[in-house]
Design an enzyme around this catalytic site. Structure first.
Site, PDB file in Angstrom:
ATOM      1  N   ARG A 127       0.827  -1.199   0.000  1.00 31.92           N
ATOM      2  CA  ARG A 127       0.000   0.000   0.000  1.00 31.92           C
ATOM      3  C   ARG A 127       0.865   1.254   0.000  1.00 31.92           C
ATOM      4  O   ARG A 127       0.540   2.249  -0.636  1.00 31.92           O
ATOM      5  CB  ARG A 127      -0.902  -0.006   1.228  1.00 31.92           C
ATOM      6  CG  ARG A 127      -1.571   1.329   1.504  1.00 31.92           C
ATOM      7  CD  ARG A 127      -2.657   1.204   2.537  1.00 31.92           C
ATOM      8  NE  ARG A 127      -3.577   0.135   2.171  1.00 31.92           N
ATOM      9  CZ  ARG A 127      -4.206  -0.639   3.044  1.00 31.92           C
ATOM     10  NH1 ARG A 127      -4.018  -0.470   4.340  1.00 31.92           N
ATOM     11  NH2 ARG A 127      -5.022  -1.584   2.634  1.00 31.92           N
ATOM     12  N   TYR A 128       1.921   1.221   0.793  1.00 33.71           N
ATOM     13  CA  TYR A 128       2.790   2.396   0.908  1.00 33.71           C
ATOM     14  C   TYR A 128       3.963   2.243  -0.054  1.00 33.71           C
ATOM     15  O   TYR A 128       4.340   1.124  -0.408  1.00 33.71           O
ATOM     16  CB  TYR A 128       3.313   2.501   2.347  1.00 33.71           C
ATOM     17  CG  TYR A 128       2.242   2.694   3.385  1.00 33.71           C
ATOM     18  CD1 TYR A 128       1.619   3.932   3.548  1.00 33.71           C
ATOM     19  CD2 TYR A 128       1.857   1.643   4.218  1.00 33.71           C
ATOM     20  CE1 TYR A 128       0.641   4.109   4.522  1.00 33.71           C
ATOM     21  CE2 TYR A 128       0.883   1.820   5.192  1.00 33.71           C
ATOM     22  CZ  TYR A 128       0.281   3.054   5.335  1.00 33.71           C
ATOM     23  OH  TYR A 128      -0.682   3.218   6.296  1.00 33.71           O
ATOM     24  N   ARG A 131       7.240   0.143   1.595  1.00 32.73           N
ATOM     25  CA  ARG A 131       7.159  -0.971   2.543  1.00 32.73           C
ATOM     26  C   ARG A 131       5.931  -1.835   2.290  1.00 32.73           C
ATOM     27  O   ARG A 131       4.940  -1.370   1.729  1.00 32.73           O
ATOM     28  CB  ARG A 131       7.163  -0.461   3.986  1.00 32.73           C
ATOM     29  CG  ARG A 131       6.089   0.521   4.343  1.00 32.73           C
ATOM     30  CD  ARG A 131       6.588   1.415   5.497  1.00 32.73           C
ATOM     31  NE  ARG A 131       5.541   2.251   6.061  1.00 32.73           N
ATOM     32  CZ  ARG A 131       5.131   3.379   5.502  1.00 32.73           C
ATOM     33  NH1 ARG A 131       5.623   3.778   4.352  1.00 32.73           N
ATOM     34  NH2 ARG A 131       4.207   4.104   6.087  1.00 32.73           N
ATOM     35  N   CYS A 140      -3.187 -17.903  15.081  1.00 36.51           N
ATOM     36  CA  CYS A 140      -2.835 -17.054  16.225  1.00 36.51           C
ATOM     37  C   CYS A 140      -2.933 -17.890  17.499  1.00 36.51           C
ATOM     38  O   CYS A 140      -3.709 -18.842  17.561  1.00 36.51           O
ATOM     39  CB  CYS A 140      -3.803 -15.888  16.366  1.00 36.51           C
ATOM     40  SG  CYS A 140      -3.583 -14.611  15.133  1.00 36.51           S
ATOM     41  N   CYS A 144      -8.369 -12.309  19.036  1.00 39.24           N
ATOM     42  CA  CYS A 144      -8.896 -11.058  19.582  1.00 39.24           C
ATOM     43  C   CYS A 144     -10.239 -10.769  18.930  1.00 39.24           C
ATOM     44  O   CYS A 144     -10.350 -10.837  17.705  1.00 39.24           O
ATOM     45  CB  CYS A 144      -7.948  -9.907  19.285  1.00 39.24           C
ATOM     46  SG  CYS A 144      -6.230 -10.243  19.705  1.00 39.24           S
ATOM     47  N   CYS A 147     -10.321  -8.290  15.969  1.00 36.54           N
ATOM     48  CA  CYS A 147      -9.272  -8.525  14.960  1.00 36.54           C
ATOM     49  C   CYS A 147      -9.630  -7.920  13.614  1.00 36.54           C
ATOM     50  O   CYS A 147     -10.685  -8.182  13.050  1.00 36.54           O
ATOM     51  CB  CYS A 147      -9.050 -10.023  14.781  1.00 36.54           C
ATOM     52  SG  CYS A 147      -7.792 -10.367  13.526  1.00 36.54           S
ATOM     53  N   ARG A 149      -8.262  -8.694  10.933  1.00 33.07           N
ATOM     54  CA  ARG A 149      -8.158  -9.742   9.912  1.00 33.07           C
ATOM     55  C   ARG A 149      -8.989 -10.961  10.279  1.00 33.07           C
ATOM     56  O   ARG A 149      -8.632 -12.092   9.945  1.00 33.07           O
ATOM     57  CB  ARG A 149      -6.696 -10.136   9.672  1.00 33.07           C
ATOM     58  CG  ARG A 149      -5.952  -9.006   9.052  1.00 33.07           C
ATOM     59  CD  ARG A 149      -4.658  -9.300   8.399  1.00 33.07           C
ATOM     60  NE  ARG A 149      -4.065  -7.986   8.230  1.00 33.07           N
ATOM     61  CZ  ARG A 149      -3.128  -7.475   9.035  1.00 33.07           C
ATOM     62  NH1 ARG A 149      -2.616  -8.200  10.006  1.00 33.07           N
ATOM     63  NH2 ARG A 149      -2.699  -6.251   8.857  1.00 33.07           N
ATOM     64  N   ASP A 308     -10.548  -0.708  14.263  1.00 36.05           N
ATOM     65  CA  ASP A 308     -11.008  -0.814  12.874  1.00 36.05           C
ATOM     66  C   ASP A 308     -12.463  -1.281  12.833  1.00 36.05           C
ATOM     67  O   ASP A 308     -12.864  -2.140  13.620  1.00 36.05           O
ATOM     68  CB  ASP A 308     -10.136  -1.811  12.095  1.00 36.05           C
ATOM     69  CG  ASP A 308      -8.746  -1.268  11.820  1.00 36.05           C
ATOM     70  OD1 ASP A 308      -8.592  -0.032  11.732  1.00 36.05           O
ATOM     71  OD2 ASP A 308      -7.808  -2.078  11.682  1.00 36.05           O
ATOM     72  N   ASP A 345      -6.736   3.863  10.822  1.00 39.65           N
ATOM     73  CA  ASP A 345      -6.391   3.235   9.547  1.00 39.65           C
ATOM     74  C   ASP A 345      -7.620   3.466   8.665  1.00 39.65           C
ATOM     75  O   ASP A 345      -8.703   2.949   8.952  1.00 39.65           O
ATOM     76  CB  ASP A 345      -6.070   1.748   9.733  1.00 39.65           C
ATOM     77  CG  ASP A 345      -4.917   1.301   8.846  1.00 39.65           C
ATOM     78  OD1 ASP A 345      -4.769   1.879   7.743  1.00 39.65           O
ATOM     79  OD2 ASP A 345      -4.170   0.395   9.237  1.00 39.65           O
ATOM     80  N   LYS A 352      -2.720   4.592   7.333  1.00 41.27           N
ATOM     81  CA  LYS A 352      -2.802   5.132   8.695  1.00 41.27           C
ATOM     82  C   LYS A 352      -2.753   6.659   8.656  1.00 41.27           C
ATOM     83  O   LYS A 352      -1.874   7.228   8.009  1.00 41.27           O
ATOM     84  CB  LYS A 352      -1.640   4.598   9.531  1.00 41.27           C
ATOM     85  CG  LYS A 352      -1.702   3.081   9.712  1.00 41.27           C
ATOM     86  CD  LYS A 352      -0.489   2.582  10.476  1.00 41.27           C
ATOM     87  CE  LYS A 352      -0.483   1.072  10.611  1.00 41.27           C
ATOM     88  NZ  LYS A 352      -0.234   0.375   9.328  1.00 41.27           N
TER      89      LYS A 352
END
Ligand SMILES: *Cc1c(COP(=O)(O)O)cnc(C)c1O
Length: 391
Positions: A127-128, A131, A140, A144, A147, A149, A308, A345, A352
Site C-alpha cells: 500500500r505504501y 514498505r 494465532c 482477539c 481482529c 483480519r 477498525d 487506519d 494510517k
C-alpha cells in the site's frame, strides 16, 4: 527451576498443584512454562470456557452460535490474567465474544482496510511506497474479538499461507527495489517454528534492498513463554525488530517482564501497538499506566489504533474524541517516549492517518498562537511563516 519446600527438593513436575496459576488448569509448572503446552491446551470452545470462567447467559449463547465466524482461542496463561467471575473484566472482553459481535453496524466491513484489494500477491499488501505488509500465517495463539483480519485468521488448517505463497511474496519483494521495509504479520508469525522463521527472515534479508524487517505479534503478551532465548537469537541474527501488541497494564506480568528482558538483553528493539477499546483501555489512568509500564520493559509505545470497523465491533469501539483526549492527557504530562501516535487506519485502504489534538490556535501578526499541555496559550514569533500570510 528447582525449589526447596520443607527440606525436600521438588522439581517442577512434582510441585504441589496448589502452588501457582497452573493449578486450575491441571498443569505442572514445567508444562505451564512450555509454549507448546500452552498452544495445545488453548481454550477453543464452550466446554473449555466453562471449565475456567463463570459465563453469562449471553456469552454462552454467542459462543454456541459462533459458527464459521472468528473462533475462540485463549491460551491458559492469558486466561489466568482474567477474573473468571467478572463479566466486565477488561481482558475478558477482548477474547470472549459478546452478543453484539453477531450484529453488523453502519460503517462496518469484512475487510475495512481494503487489504485484499491492495494485495500484490496473496498474503502481501503493498500500500505504501517503500514498505509491505507480509501475512505469513493465519494462525494465532489467541483470537482477539476486534481482529482487523477476522476474515483471514483461525479457519482452515494451521498454516493457510503456504510456503508457495511465501515464495510468491518473496519473489515480488525481490523484484521491487523500492521495498526497503517488510512488516511480517498474519496471523501471528511467532506461532511459527524457530527454523521456519529463520528461513523466512533469511530469505528476506538476502534481498539487498530490504533494509528493515519487523515482526508484528501478540504472542509476547498472551504466551511470553514462546519468546525463548533461541527465538531471540533468530530475531537478532536477522536484525529484526519486534512490534508487539499490548492492551492492558495487567498484561505486564513477571513472565512478560522476563520475556522483555530476554528480548532487550538479546539485542532486539521493541515497539508496541495498542488498540483503543471501550471498557478495556479507554480510561486515561489505564492507558498511562500501560504506556509507562511498557517503557519500564524497554518497549517504546509506537501506535494507539482507533478500533477498525470490522463486522460486530461496535461495542468495543470508542469515539475519536476519546482517543484525542487520551493523547492530550499523555503529551506533556508524562515522558515523551510514553506517548505513541494515535492513528486511524482509513477504511478503503487510505492507510494510517495520525490524529493530534490541535496545538495551533491561530495567528496574531508575525506570531503564531500555541496551546501547551496545561491549556495555556503561548506565542511563537514566526515571521517567515506563510500560514495565513496575505500578499
Ligand atoms: C501499518 C502498515 C504498514 C506499516 O506502516 P508504518 O506506519 O511504517 O508502521 C505497512 N503496510 C500496511 C498495509 C500497513 O497496514
Amino acid at each position: 527451576m528447582v525449589e526447596v519446600i520443607d527440606t525436600l527438593v521438588v522439581t517442577d513436575d512434582e510441585r504441589p498443584p496448589s502452588s501457582g496459576p497452573w493449578a486450575a488448569y491441571g498443569a505442572s509448572a514445567a508444562q505451564w512454562d512450555d509454549w507448546k503446552w500452552q498452544l495445545r491446551n488453548r481454550i477453543r470452545d464452550l466446554a473449555g470456557l466453562e471449565r475456567v470462567f463463570t459465563l453469562t447467559d449471553a456469552e454462552r449463547e454467542v459462543v454456541a452460535r459462533i459458527g464459521g465466524r472468528l473462533p475462540v482461542g485463549i491460551t491458559p496463561y492469558y486466561a489466568s490474567l482474567i477474573d473468571p467471575t467478572d463479566p466486565d473484566d477488561p481482558i475478558r472482553k477482548t477474547v470472549i465474544p459478546l452478543a453484539s459481535e453477531l450484529l453488523v453496524g453502519p460503517g462496518e466491513y469484512v475487510d475495512p482496510l481494503g487489504e485484499d484489494h491492495d494485495s500484490a500477491v496473496p498474503g502481501l499488501v503493498h500500500r505504501y511506497p517503500d514498505r509491505v505488509l507480509f501475512l505469513v500465517t493465519n494462525f494465532c495463539a489467541v483470537y482477539c474479538r476486534y481482529c482487523t483480519r477476522a476474515r483471514l485468521v483461525g479457519h482452515t488448517g494451521e498454516f493457510h499461507f503456504s510456503l508457495t505463497q511465501h515464495k510468491a511474496a518473496i519473489d515480488y519483494i525481490a523484484a521491487h527495489p523500492e521495498i526497503r521495509d517488510v512488516l511480517i504479520s498474519g496471523g501471528d508469525p511467532l506461532t511459527m517454528a524457530d527454523d521456519k522463521l529463520d528461513q523466512l527472515l533469511g530469505a528476506l534479508r538476502a534481498i539487498p534492498h530490504v533494509e528493515f524487517v519487523r515482526v508484528g505479534s501478540k504472542v509476547p503478551a498472551v504466551m511470553p513463554q514462546r519468546v525463548t532465548t533461541e527465538l531471540v537469537r533468530v530475531l537478532r541474527k536477522h536484525r529484526a525488530w519486534l512490534s508487539l501488541h499490548a492492551m492492558h497494564p495487567r498484561e505486564l506480568t513477571p513472565e512478560f517482564r522476563a520475556m522483555a528482558d530476554r528480548v532487550a538483553d538479546g539485542g532486539v528493539p521493541m515497539g508496541s501497538q495498542t488498540v483503543l477499546l471501550e471498557g478495556v483501555n479507554d480510561e486515561l489512568p489505564v492507558m498511562k499506566s500501560l504506556m509507562q509500564g511498557l517503557l519500564t520493559c524497554r518497549i517504546r509505545p509506537y501506535y494507539i489504533y482507533q478500533c477498525d470497523p470490522i463486522h460486530g465491533s461496535a461495542h468495543l469501539r470508542t469515539t475519536v474524541s476519546k482517543g484525542l483526549e487520551i493523547i492530550s492527557g499523555l503529551r506533556g504530562h508524562t515522558t515523551g517516549y510514553a506517548v505513541p501516535a494515535y492513528v486511524v487506519d482509513a477504511p478503503g485502504g487510505g492507510g494510517k492517518i495520525q490524529l493530534l489534538p490541535d496545538a495551533i490556535i491561530g495567528r496574531d501578526g508575525d506570531d503564531i498562537l500555541l496551546r501547551n499541555f496545561e491549556g495555556g496559550t503561548y506565542r511563537y514569533h514566526d515571521p517567515e511563516s506563510t500560514v495565513g500570510m496575505t500578499l
